[in-house]
Design an enzyme around this catalytic site. Structure first.
Site, short mmCIF file in Angstrom:
data_model
loop_
_atom_site.label_atom_id
_atom_site.label_comp_id
_atom_site.label_asym_id
_atom_site.label_seq_id
_atom_site.Cartn_x
_atom_site.Cartn_y
_atom_site.Cartn_z
N CYS A 39 37.39 32.75 49.84
CA CYS A 39 38.18 31.66 49.25
C CYS A 39 39.24 31.21 50.25
O CYS A 39 39.02 31.24 51.48
CB CYS A 39 38.80 32.13 47.94
SG CYS A 39 39.50 30.78 46.94
N ASP A 92 45.30 36.78 42.86
CA ASP A 92 45.83 35.95 41.78
C ASP A 92 46.65 36.80 40.83
O ASP A 92 47.59 36.31 40.21
CB ASP A 92 44.69 35.24 41.05
CG ASP A 92 44.11 34.14 41.94
OD1 ASP A 92 44.59 33.01 41.87
OD2 ASP A 92 43.23 34.45 42.76
O1 RI2 Z 1 48.64 32.60 46.91
P1 RI2 Z 1 47.52 32.52 47.90
O2 RI2 Z 1 47.48 33.74 48.79
O3 RI2 Z 1 47.52 31.23 48.68
O4 RI2 Z 1 46.14 32.47 47.07
C1 RI2 Z 1 45.77 33.51 46.21
C2 RI2 Z 1 44.47 33.21 45.51
O5 RI2 Z 1 44.52 31.97 44.81
C3 RI2 Z 1 43.21 31.37 44.85
O6 RI2 Z 1 42.78 30.91 43.60
P2 RI2 Z 1 42.41 29.34 43.30
O7 RI2 Z 1 41.73 28.74 44.48
O8 RI2 Z 1 43.73 28.66 42.94
O9 RI2 Z 1 41.51 29.42 42.07
C4 RI2 Z 1 42.28 32.41 45.44
O10 RI2 Z 1 41.71 33.28 44.48
C5 RI2 Z 1 43.23 33.11 46.39
O11 RI2 Z 1 42.77 34.37 46.83
#
Ligand code: RI2
EC number: 5.3.1.29
Length: 312
Positions: free
Chosen positions: A124, A193
């Site tokens: 991701c 998350d």
């Molecule tokens: O806070 P940072 O480290 O940037 O991201 C943390 C997590 O948020 C994202 O979720 P999504 O893409 O919003 O569903 C991903 O799962 C990623 O690992």
């Protein structure tokens, strides 16, 4: 549309995404709301701030950074609107700058786990995980990244874009190719998350499969997570709700019409048990997942107190 409703909409449709960015955007939206409410009546001000809290809270259910940020910004006691406004603005500014500093610190601490010549697999797009890669690269380490595409929203492209800008050699792979490439990987670095009281990780769906493949190949998996990604309500016995997004992200409505009755499921996150995690890199240091209880009680103590009295 106000900044508040616009922010809520953008979080819902994932124009604003990533647990940390969501939290900072929500803090900023509360600050803007506090600044723009035009009343001298503290009762009305509090009611409208609570409505704003609810609007942001109800956008996406999984990333605990969102309710943690909302609670921190809304922690005020004031007799006048002027004092309440000041407190909210200062709480929001503090949250945003602490959050940005936390990501930088995680980069510095986590970079020590990356060796010269390492191939790092990430899933991701996580700004905290990317900070670790960036810090290691800036220390002059010769590293490579393998980025998963991350169906269905392709956040892997965001990771690729960041890596290209920094100059880190990067390979993009399909999510289903992780086990095939695991033999080339030295370390897996992912974001978070939410982290539960037993140290398990809630992260982008597919993370738990990657963790299994890493475990099988004896490759370490580290998690980059600010302390506000730890979930106080899991200490109270609650589970973290896994967001299930619209099936149209997986299968186009035109295709779906061809197969009436077909069920399409689209969970956005999954759970990686703590046994598959070597370390969680926080701004306080590199900690074993088993110390999640300590982070929640000692470092997020006030949020816990709030969550005990405060429904969420
Ligand atoms: O806070 P940072 O480290 O940037 O991201 C943390 C997590 O948020 C994202 O979720 P999504 O893409 O919003 O569903 C991903 O799962 C990623 O690992």
């Amino acid at each position: 549309m106000t900044i508040l409703t616009e922010t809520a909409e953008k979080i819902k449709n994932m124009e604003i995404r990533g647990a940390g960015r969501i939290a900072r955007a929500a803090a900023l939206a509360l600050k803007e709301e506090a600044t723009s409410i035009d009343t001298d009546d503290i009762g009305e001000f509090n009611r409208r701030m609570n409505d704003a809290y609810e609007t942001l809270y109800n956008t996406r259910p999984t990333a605990v950074s969102l309710p943690n940020a909302l609670r921190l910004v809304m922690r005020y006691r004031a007799a006048t609107v002027e004092d309440a406004r000041k407190a909210i603005i200062s709480n929001a500014d503090n949250f945003i700058s602490n959050s940005q500093n936390a990501v930088k610190k995680i980069g510095q601490i986590g970079a020590k786990r990356i060796k010269d010549g390492d191939t790092i697999l990430t899933h991701c797009n996580s700004s905290a995980a990317a900070a670790i890669v960036e810090a290691a690269f800036k220390q002059g380490k010769n590293i490579n990244v393998i980025a998963t595409e991350t169906r269905p929203r392709q956040q892997g492209y965001v990771t690729v874009d960041i890596m290209q800008k920094i100059g880190v050699p990067t390979t993009l792979i399909l999510d289903s190719a992780v086990r095939y490439f695991m033999k080339d990987v030295d370390i897996v670095v992912v974001g978070a998350d939410a982290i539960t009281v037993n140290g398990s990780l809630i992260n982008k769906v597919g993370t738990s499969q990657i963790a299994l493949a890493a475990h099988e190949a004896r490759v370490n998996l580290i998690v980059a997570a600010e302390t506000y990604k730890f979930s106080p309500k899991t200490l109270l016995g609650d589970l973290v709700e896994i967001e299930e997004r619209d099936p149209s992200e997986v299968l186009s409505p035109e295709m779906h019409i061809k197969w009436p009755g077909l069920i399409v499921r689209n969970p956005a996150f999954d759970v990686t048990p703590h046994q598959y995690i070597d370390l969680i890199i926080t701004e306080l240091g590199a900690i074993p997942p088993e110390m999640a209880f300590w982070v929640i009680t000692e470092k997020l103590g006030l949020e816990l107190e709030d969550s005990a009295t405060n429904i969420k």
